[in-house]
Design an enzyme around this catalytic site. Structure first.
Site, mmCIF file in Angstrom:
data_model
loop_
_atom_site.group_PDB
_atom_site.id
_atom_site.type_symbol
_atom_site.label_atom_id
_atom_site.label_comp_id
_atom_site.label_asym_id
_atom_site.label_seq_id
_atom_site.Cartn_x
_atom_site.Cartn_y
_atom_site.Cartn_z
ATOM 1 N N ASP A 1 -10.770 0.292 -14.553
ATOM 2 C CA ASP A 1 -10.202 0.044 -13.220
ATOM 3 C C ASP A 1 -9.402 1.216 -12.687
ATOM 4 O OD1 ASP A 1 -11.319 -2.482 -13.465
ATOM 5 O OD2 ASP A 1 -9.480 -3.328 -14.319
ATOM 6 N N GLU A 2 -9.793 2.419 -13.066
ATOM 7 C CA GLU A 2 -9.071 3.605 -12.613
ATOM 8 C C GLU A 2 -9.375 3.923 -11.146
ATOM 9 O OE1 GLU A 2 -11.109 3.524 -15.224
ATOM 10 O OE2 GLU A 2 -10.001 4.064 -17.035
ATOM 11 N N LYS B 1 -13.053 4.215 -10.296
ATOM 12 C CA LYS B 1 -14.344 4.908 -10.424
ATOM 13 C C LYS B 1 -15.243 4.641 -9.219
ATOM 14 C CE LYS B 1 -14.875 2.726 -14.353
ATOM 15 N NZ LYS B 1 -13.543 2.165 -14.549
ATOM 16 N N GLY C 1 -16.211 -4.039 -12.508
ATOM 17 C CA GLY C 1 -16.008 -4.382 -11.096
ATOM 18 C C GLY C 1 -15.558 -3.111 -10.411
ATOM 19 N N HIS C 2 -16.427 -2.515 -9.621
ATOM 20 C CA HIS C 2 -16.127 -1.238 -8.972
ATOM 21 C C HIS C 2 -15.952 -1.470 -7.469
ATOM 22 C CE1 HIS C 2 -18.105 1.175 -12.496
ATOM 23 N NE2 HIS C 2 -17.128 0.391 -12.875
ATOM 24 N N THR D 1 -14.490 -10.515 -20.528
ATOM 25 C CA THR D 1 -14.792 -11.036 -19.192
ATOM 26 C C THR D 1 -15.779 -12.209 -19.283
ATOM 27 O OG1 THR D 1 -16.649 -9.517 -18.938
ATOM 28 C CG2 THR D 1 -14.502 -8.747 -18.131
ATOM 29 N N GLN E 1 -15.984 0.722 -17.333
ATOM 30 C CA GLN E 1 -14.840 0.526 -18.230
ATOM 31 C C GLN E 1 -14.052 1.842 -18.341
ATOM 32 O OE1 GLN E 1 -18.109 -0.951 -19.587
ATOM 33 N NE2 GLN E 1 -17.388 -2.481 -18.155
ATOM 34 N N THR F 1 -12.807 -10.597 -12.746
ATOM 35 C CA THR F 1 -12.334 -11.921 -13.174
ATOM 36 C C THR F 1 -11.130 -12.410 -12.370
ATOM 37 O OG1 THR F 1 -10.885 -10.887 -14.800
ATOM 38 C CG2 THR F 1 -13.084 -11.533 -15.554
ATOM 39 N N GLY G 1 -1.588 7.289 -6.568
ATOM 40 C CA GLY G 1 -0.274 7.919 -6.492
ATOM 41 C C GLY G 1 0.602 7.183 -5.488
#
Ligand code: GDP
Ligand code: IMO
Ligand code: MG
Length: 423
Positions: free
Chosen positions: A13-14, A16, A40-41, A129, A224, A301, A332
């Site tokens: 979840d960065e 991507k 989940g993108h 998940t 991920q 989820t 940020g």
């Protein structure tokens, strides 16, 4: 032409999806290499907010071809729902969405097995998940799986029946309360399979090989994050595939010497969803603030994400394992307004200060050592050039670059495609 790689450096979840969408204008092909609908993108642009699970994040660019690679596991039911959700955007999938014949299929009983396994673990559960990821990869490495290419042959339903029967016996073995109606689940599964058969199934390693000969540009999209990698993550609280750079080679059939840039993406702080150790996790107001301002709820989820300070020890490890050549710092803007920021620069471990990730990072073994930074007050989401950012944020960025020895090339200041500062 060389292949570039984009992957997450933390616990997923960065951001991507946002950056792959942002970068797609520079590429002919976007190729997902591992994971499945556990991902989940999220993409935001032109007032649209859209979450993708299996379909690569280049899908909104009509000129780009999106490949679902052999390393991905596909749930036909979820895939079908993803296609339905995209129907209103008038995209032509026939030419721009290609699926590897070697990708494995998530069966309804894989999902049930996931639930049975998690229930049987009680408090030690992974926090999966529950999309059937683990059981599907188990069948893949156990050499029992059913692949997309099998759908082109008549006997695949016999293989299916045998495997589903075995799964049912296994579910019984777990002896936990998992309620299901397999007939209903199979009905939607077979219907979804008929529908995805209208898409192009390809030998994706051949396709990508030819694309390289034809000088096409390729971006491999990870799912991920590195700390969820089956080998290098916080095992057993990980996912069941190689999320790190090597996963792109095995998940697409791309040779290691063909990979050029490795884009490593991280949040300016840290989040994790599901169980497992998280050294810099916060249980105070600061953590609650990150969760609220960052809207930290899982895109798949809906579960709340755990939040904490940036962990440079873990990040350094991820940079090393992946050979990251460029960094991208996300969210940020979420840190605006914090008086003081902390960054974990070492761990206290067995009475010693260490700067690497030890075998066991459970909280009882280790304590983070923090360096403090002055925060910034301004809302930075409207900034579009790096120089105009607050000096304290630039100091924060400079420190991270110096510690990791890799430049931060993108600073993301909001969820929208436009809220992206390229240096
Ligand atoms: P992925 O799984 O790595 O693609 O990330 P997710 O989509 O699961 O989670 C990232 C979340 O942060 C999404 O809701 C994005 O819309 C959002 N996001 C991405 N970049 C930024 C950013 O720079 N600032 C803020 N505030 N939100 C962002
Ligand atoms: P994206 O691509 C964050 C986590 C789950 C659980 C563990 C195992 O959106 O970054 P699994 O379903 O694979 O059995 O779950 O991994 N997890 C993720 N966390 N983002 C993801 O994907 C994730 N995919 C799986 O929460 O802890
Ligand atoms: Mg996500």
């Amino acid at each position: 032409m060389a292949v570039d790689l984009l992957l997450g450096l933390q616990w997923g979840d960065e951001g991507k999806g946002k950056i792959v969408d942002y970068l797609t204008k520079n590429y002919n092909i976007i190729a997902r290499f591992q994971g499945g609908p556990n991902a989940g993108h999220t993409l935001e642009f032109d007032g649209i907010k859209h979450v993708l699970h299996t379909i690569p994040s280049g899908i909104f660019h009509k000129e780009a071809v999106n490949v679902v690679g052999n390393g991905v596991v596909i749930d036909p039911v979820i895939f079908q729902k993803e296609l339905n959700a995209l129907a209103k955007f008038n995209l032509d999938f026939k030419e721009t969405l290609l699926i590897s014949r070697k990708a494995h299929i998530i069966l309804p009983t894989h999902r049930l097995l996931d639930a049975a396994s998690e229930t049987s673990k009680g408090k030690a559960k992974i926090g999966s998940t529950l999309k059937g990821i683990g059981p599907t990869y188990m069948d893949k490495t156990g050499r029992n799986g059913i692949r997309i290419g099998d759908l082109e042959f008549d006997n695949w339903k016999e293989k299916y029946r045998q495997l589903a029967n075995k799964h049912q016996a296994l579910i019984e073995f777990y002896n936990v309360d998992v309620q299901y109606n397999l007939k209903e689940l199979e009905h939607e599964f077979f219907e979804a399979i008929e529908s995805i058969k209208s898409l192009q199934f390809i030998d994706s390693e051949e396709y990508l090989h030819q694309a390289q000969i034809d000088n096409k540009t390729i971006l491999a999209e990870g799912a991920q994050g590195s700390l969820l990698d089956i080998d290098f993550g916080t095992y057993p609280f990980v996912t069941s595939s190689n999320t790190t750079a090597a996963g792109a080679c095995t998940g697409l059939g791309i040779a290691p010497n063909k990979i050029k840039n490795v884009f490593g993406i991280f949040k300016a702080y840290t989040t994790r969803v599901g169980s497992g150790p998280f050294p810099t996790e916060l249980f105070d107001e600061d953590g609650a603030r990150m969760a609220k301002v960052g809207n930290e709820f899982g895109a798949t989820t809906g579960r709340p994400r755990r939040c904490g300070w940036l962990d440079l020890v873990a990040l350094k490890y991820a940079v090393q394992v992946n050979g990251v050549t460029e960094l991208m710092m996300m969210k940020g803007d979420v840190l605006s307004g914090f008086k003081t920021l902390k960054v974990c620069v070492a761990y206290k471990y067995k009475g010693e200060e260490i700067q690497h990730l030890p075998y066991n990072i459970e909280a009882e073994n280790l304590e983070p050592v923090y360096k403090e930074f002055k925060g910034w007050k301004e809302d930075i989401s409207k900034h579009s050039d790096f120089d105009s950012l607050p000096q304290t944020l630039k100091d924060y960025i400079k420190f991270i670059e110096d510690e990791l020895h890799v430049p931060i090339k993108i600073v993301s200041v909001g969820p929208d495609r436009k809220e992206t500062i390229l240096r």
